[in-house]
Each structure stands twice: as C-alpha cells, then as structure tokens.
Scaffold this motif. Structure first.
Motif, PDB file in Angstrom:
ATOM      1  N   LEU A  70      -5.923  -8.072 -13.000  1.00  0.00           N
ATOM      2  CA  LEU A  70      -5.693  -7.682 -14.385  1.00  0.00           C
ATOM      3  C   LEU A  70      -4.547  -6.681 -14.391  1.00  0.00           C
ATOM      4  O   LEU A  70      -4.501  -5.768 -13.559  1.00  0.00           O
ATOM      5  N   ILE A  71      -3.612  -6.846 -15.310  1.00  0.00           N
ATOM      6  CA  ILE A  71      -2.498  -5.905 -15.403  1.00  0.00           C
ATOM      7  C   ILE A  71      -2.978  -4.686 -16.181  1.00  0.00           C
ATOM      8  O   ILE A  71      -3.365  -4.807 -17.358  1.00  0.00           O
ATOM      9  N   PRO A  72      -2.988  -3.507 -15.578  1.00  0.00           N
ATOM     10  CA  PRO A  72      -3.433  -2.316 -16.311  1.00  0.00           C
ATOM     11  C   PRO A  72      -2.554  -2.054 -17.534  1.00  0.00           C
ATOM     12  O   PRO A  72      -1.347  -2.306 -17.511  1.00  0.00           O
ATOM     13  N   THR A  73      -3.148  -1.569 -18.593  1.00  0.00           N
ATOM     14  CA  THR A  73      -2.409  -1.331 -19.836  1.00  0.00           C
ATOM     15  C   THR A  73      -1.893   0.100 -19.899  1.00  0.00           C
ATOM     16  O   THR A  73      -2.510   1.026 -19.376  1.00  0.00           O
ATOM     17  N   GLU A  74      -0.757   0.250 -20.544  1.00  0.00           N
ATOM     18  CA  GLU A  74      -0.182   1.559 -20.836  1.00  0.00           C
ATOM     19  C   GLU A  74      -0.151   1.719 -22.351  1.00  0.00           C
ATOM     20  O   GLU A  74       0.275   0.816 -23.074  1.00  0.00           O
ATOM     21  N   SER A  75      -0.608   2.838 -22.834  1.00  0.00           N
ATOM     22  CA  SER A  75      -0.634   3.061 -24.284  1.00  0.00           C
ATOM     23  C   SER A  75       0.630   3.786 -24.722  1.00  0.00           C
ATOM     24  O   SER A  75       1.211   4.570 -23.966  1.00  0.00           O
ATOM     25  N   ALA A  76       1.051   3.513 -25.950  1.00  0.00           N
ATOM     26  CA  ALA A  76       2.233   4.172 -26.501  1.00  0.00           C
ATOM     27  C   ALA A  76       1.911   5.633 -26.788  1.00  0.00           C
ATOM     28  O   ALA A  76       0.911   5.948 -27.424  1.00  0.00           O
ATOM     29  N   GLN A  77       2.774   6.519 -26.319  1.00  0.00           N
ATOM     30  CA  GLN A  77       2.552   7.943 -26.517  1.00  0.00           C
ATOM     31  C   GLN A  77       3.187   8.449 -27.808  1.00  0.00           C
ATOM     32  O   GLN A  77       3.003   9.598 -28.182  1.00  0.00           O
ATOM     33  N   ALA A  78       3.959   7.574 -28.456  1.00  0.00           N
ATOM     34  CA  ALA A  78       4.611   7.983 -29.701  1.00  0.00           C
ATOM     35  C   ALA A  78       4.633   6.789 -30.652  1.00  0.00           C
ATOM     36  O   ALA A  78       4.573   5.641 -30.227  1.00  0.00           O
ATOM     37  N   ASP A  79       4.697   7.071 -31.936  1.00  0.00           N
ATOM     38  CA  ASP A  79       4.743   6.022 -32.953  1.00  0.00           C
ATOM     39  C   ASP A  79       6.187   5.553 -33.093  1.00  0.00           C
ATOM     40  O   ASP A  79       7.039   6.279 -33.618  1.00  0.00           O
ATOM     41  N   ILE A 122      13.757   8.536 -23.426  1.00  0.00           N
ATOM     42  CA  ILE A 122      14.274   7.613 -24.429  1.00  0.00           C
ATOM     43  C   ILE A 122      13.292   7.483 -25.587  1.00  0.00           C
ATOM     44  O   ILE A 122      13.671   7.580 -26.762  1.00  0.00           O
ATOM     45  N   LYS A 123      12.012   7.293 -25.271  1.00  0.00           N
ATOM     46  CA  LYS A 123      11.007   7.126 -26.340  1.00  0.00           C
ATOM     47  C   LYS A 123      10.886   8.384 -27.195  1.00  0.00           C
ATOM     48  O   LYS A 123      10.681   8.294 -28.411  1.00  0.00           O
ATOM     49  N   GLN A 124      11.018   9.560 -26.592  1.00  0.00           N
ATOM     50  CA  GLN A 124      10.943  10.795 -27.357  1.00  0.00           C
ATOM     51  C   GLN A 124      12.079  10.898 -28.372  1.00  0.00           C
ATOM     52  O   GLN A 124      11.878  11.294 -29.521  1.00  0.00           O
ATOM     53  N   LYS A 125      13.262  10.507 -27.933  1.00  0.00           N
ATOM     54  CA  LYS A 125      14.418  10.579 -28.844  1.00  0.00           C
ATOM     55  C   LYS A 125      14.340   9.490 -29.915  1.00  0.00           C
ATOM     56  O   LYS A 125      14.803   9.693 -31.036  1.00  0.00           O
ATOM     57  N   VAL A 126      13.746   8.348 -29.571  1.00  0.00           N
ATOM     58  CA  VAL A 126      13.533   7.301 -30.573  1.00  0.00           C
ATOM     59  C   VAL A 126      12.518   7.788 -31.607  1.00  0.00           C
ATOM     60  O   VAL A 126      12.728   7.660 -32.828  1.00  0.00           O
ATOM     61  N   ALA A 127      11.410   8.352 -31.135  1.00  0.00           N
ATOM     62  CA  ALA A 127      10.348   8.807 -32.035  1.00  0.00           C
ATOM     63  C   ALA A 127      10.818   9.941 -32.938  1.00  0.00           C
ATOM     64  O   ALA A 127      10.357  10.069 -34.089  1.00  0.00           O
ATOM     65  N   SER A 128      11.751  10.753 -32.467  1.00  0.00           N
ATOM     66  CA  SER A 128      12.252  11.873 -33.272  1.00  0.00           C
ATOM     67  C   SER A 128      13.349  11.452 -34.245  1.00  0.00           C
ATOM     68  O   SER A 128      13.851  12.289 -35.010  1.00  0.00           O
ATOM     69  N   GLY A 129      13.729  10.182 -34.223  1.00  0.00           N
ATOM     70  CA  GLY A 129      14.737   9.688 -35.151  1.00  0.00           C
ATOM     71  C   GLY A 129      16.165   9.881 -34.700  1.00  0.00           C
ATOM     72  O   GLY A 129      17.107   9.583 -35.449  1.00  0.00           O
ATOM     73  N   GLN A 130      16.361  10.356 -33.469  1.00  0.00           N
ATOM     74  CA  GLN A 130      17.725  10.600 -32.980  1.00  0.00           C
ATOM     75  C   GLN A 130      18.387   9.352 -32.409  1.00  0.00           C
ATOM     76  O   GLN A 130      19.615   9.306 -32.276  1.00  0.00           O
ATOM     77  N   LEU A 131      17.572   8.347 -32.064  1.00  0.00           N
ATOM     78  CA  LEU A 131      18.106   7.238 -31.266  1.00  0.00           C
ATOM     79  C   LEU A 131      17.490   5.912 -31.683  1.00  0.00           C
ATOM     80  O   LEU A 131      16.282   5.814 -31.926  1.00  0.00           O
ATOM     81  N   LEU A 132      18.334   4.896 -31.759  1.00  0.00           N
ATOM     82  CA  LEU A 132      17.909   3.508 -31.911  1.00  0.00           C
ATOM     83  C   LEU A 132      18.200   2.794 -30.594  1.00  0.00           C
ATOM     84  O   LEU A 132      19.313   2.908 -30.060  1.00  0.00           O
ATOM     85  N   VAL A 133      17.217   2.082 -30.068  1.00  0.00           N
ATOM     86  CA  VAL A 133      17.399   1.317 -28.827  1.00  0.00           C
ATOM     87  C   VAL A 133      17.381  -0.160 -29.149  1.00  0.00           C
ATOM     88  O   VAL A 133      16.464  -0.658 -29.809  1.00  0.00           O
ATOM     89  N   ARG A 134      18.393  -0.845 -28.679  1.00  0.00           N
ATOM     90  CA  ARG A 134      18.435  -2.304 -28.754  1.00  0.00           C
ATOM     91  C   ARG A 134      18.092  -2.816 -27.349  1.00  0.00           C
ATOM     92  O   ARG A 134      18.908  -2.723 -26.439  1.00  0.00           O
ATOM     93  N   GLN A 135      16.874  -3.308 -27.193  1.00  0.00           N
ATOM     94  CA  GLN A 135      16.357  -3.666 -25.872  1.00  0.00           C
ATOM     95  C   GLN A 135      16.568  -5.164 -25.601  1.00  0.00           C
ATOM     96  O   GLN A 135      16.086  -6.019 -26.340  1.00  0.00           O
ATOM     97  N   HIS A 136      17.307  -5.447 -24.534  1.00  0.00           N
ATOM     98  CA  HIS A 136      17.570  -6.829 -24.115  1.00  0.00           C
ATOM     99  C   HIS A 136      16.804  -7.083 -22.810  1.00  0.00           C
ATOM    100  O   HIS A 136      17.206  -6.592 -21.752  1.00  0.00           O
ATOM    101  N   MET A 137      15.710  -7.831 -22.876  1.00  0.00           N
ATOM    102  CA  MET A 137      14.983  -8.196 -21.659  1.00  0.00           C
ATOM    103  C   MET A 137      15.476  -9.578 -21.219  1.00  0.00           C
ATOM    104  O   MET A 137      15.356 -10.558 -21.960  1.00  0.00           O
ATOM    105  N   LEU A 138      16.050  -9.648 -20.033  1.00  0.00           N
ATOM    106  CA  LEU A 138      16.763 -10.841 -19.592  1.00  0.00           C
ATOM    107  C   LEU A 138      16.056 -11.548 -18.430  1.00  0.00           C
ATOM    108  O   LEU A 138      15.453 -10.891 -17.580  1.00  0.00           O
ATOM    109  N   PRO A 139      16.188 -12.873 -18.360  1.00  0.00           N
ATOM    110  CA  PRO A 139      15.639 -13.622 -17.224  1.00  0.00           C
ATOM    111  C   PRO A 139      16.669 -13.755 -16.100  1.00  0.00           C
ATOM    112  O   PRO A 139      16.944 -14.849 -15.606  1.00  0.00           O
TER     113      PRO A 139
END
Length: 271
Positions: A70-79, A122-139
């Motif tokens: 089973l892959i252990p889950t990680e919970s989001a620490q920020a909205d 990165i997530k902290q700066k996204v959650a604070s409104g300072q940063l937008l991340v465009r996430q490209h997950m590639l094969p």
C-alpha cells in the motif's frame, strides 16, 4: 634348509610383508587425501551455489520491493487551489505575482530530492498567495522501470487526481515513497488504491487509471517539451537536451542548485 637359511628367509618374508603393508598404507593415505580434496571441492561448489542463489533471491526481492505494498498517504499541510489545464496542473492563485513552471517525473530520483529540499517551501509560498506553480508531470522515464510504464501510469493517475482536487496529496505521496529507478514501480491497482485512500471514491478515477485516459495528452506534452529550444540545457561533455527536474521563471531556466533560488524568484516579481 639350515637354521641360518631359515632365519634369512623369514627376514625376507617380513620385509616383503612390511613393504606390502606400507604400500597399502600409502594407497590408503592417498585415497584419504583424495577424499579430503573432493570434500573440499564439493564444499566450495556448494558455497558458490548458495551465494549465487542467495544473490538472485536478494536481487529479485530488491527489484520487486514495491509489489503488493500500500502506498502510504501524505496529507496536504496547506489549503492550495488546484485545477488541471490539459497536461498541466495549476497550483495556487492565478493572479499571484510570481509564476514558475516545474517539469518533473515521478520516477526521477533527482526530482525526488528536489521535492524533499524545496517542496514545502514552494507550497508555503503558493498557500500565501505569492506564487503560482504550473506543474508538468512527464512520462520521461517510462522505459526506466521494470516492468516499463510506471512514469506514464503515475503521471496519468496524477492528472486524474487533479480532476478530483487531490493532486497535491497524490503528488506528495508518490514522491515521499518513490520507487527506485530501474526497478519495479507501483502498478495501476496500487495507484487506484492510493486514490481511494486519499478519498477519491468515484469510478471515473479508477477507470481512467486502468484505461490510460490521459496518455495521449501526456505523450503530446512530452514531445512538445523535449523539442522546445527554451528548455534545452547543457549538461556538459557536449550533451545538450531536456532533463528533469527543470524549473522555469519568466521564460528562463532557474538554477535550483542555489538554495535561495525560490526567494529570488518571488522577490524579483515584486520589485
């Protein structure tokens, strides 16, 4: 035959008997020595076989370390707001002053290290409104798992998780428990179970993972990215091409080996 002759004859018989017994003793000793040598050789062969078999068993166990897990889950620490736009997942406020594009592969070990080092920042700066991340997950490393295909399966499942508003948790869970490159990844059923454990209960997710819903989209994105001149880097020794992880800000590739790169990107957008 006189007494002297009888004595001499008896002595000769004793000498012959002694030589005969000695020969038998030598032969016996030789046979014993040969037996010992044979026993040693057999022991060495058995030991070699044991090492080889043990090595194969260890190698197979190591290669298949993810099987049945089973892959252990990680919970989001920020909205964090998220939405999918084609093969890209947007994280954060689209009006944020700074934007970065992150190109990564779920199997890429350097991408795993990047997440360990900078993921929370990165997530902290996204959650604070300072940063937008465009996430490209590639094969990109689709052929680098055994069996092949994990990079594609994981990227496809991540886009489906984004449709359910669960990309961040799905992304973080796969990187926190990343399979080893060159060995077995997680199969589709394990990815589906991870989604369920994160609260994705609809059948659309499971069906999309099993059928590879976004595979064509991801292949198109991989082709576009690999042919984009602005994403080419010099890796030394005359090797020029695209690699993961790649971070881009304001149209320029960011040197993320500098620990202060993220603060510099955000500061530049507000100066």
């Amino acid at each position: 035959m006189g007494g002297a002759e009888r004595t001499a004859r008896k002595r000769r018989q004793q000498q012959l008997a002694a030589r005969s017994d000695g020969g038998k003793a030598v032969a016996a000793a030789r046979r014993s020595g040969d037996g010992k040598r044979i026993a040693v050789i057999v022991g060495v062969v058995v030991a070699v076989i044991a090492v080889v078999v043990g090595g194969l068993l260890w190698s197979n166990a190591s290669k298949n370390a993810t099987e049945g897990q089973l892959i252990p889950t990680e919970s989001a620490q920020a909205d964090i707001t998220e939405r999918r736009d084609g093969a890209v997942v947007l994280l954060g406020d689209e009006n944020a002053p700074a934007t970065i594009d992150v190109y990564a592969d779920f199997l890429c070990p350097v991408c795993g290290m990047f997440e360990q080092e900078y993921g929370e920042q990165i997530k902290q700066k996204v959650a604070s409104g300072q940063l937008l991340v465009r996430q490209h997950m590639l094969p990109m490393l689709v052929k680098k798992s055994d069996p092949p295909g994990y990079s594609m399966d994981a990227a496809n499942a991540a886009l489906l998780a984004a449709d359910e508003g669960k990309f961040v948790e799905f992304h973080d869970s796969l990187f926190a428990h990343q399979p080893e490159e060159g060995k077995r990844g997680y199969d589709k059923e394990q990815l589906i179970q991870l989604g369920r454990d994160l609260g994705i209960t609809g059948e659309a997710f499971a069906t999309g993972v099993r059928t590879g819903k976004y595979e064509d989209l991801l292949n198109q994105e991989m082709k576009r990215v690999s042919e984009d001149p602005s994403l080419q880097q010099d890796f030394g020794g005359g090797q020029i091409g695209f690699g993961t992880p790649t971070v881009v800000a304001n149209g320029e590739i960011v040197d993320h080996s500098d620990p202060a790169w993220l603060d510099q990107v955000v500061a530049a957008s507000t100066s």
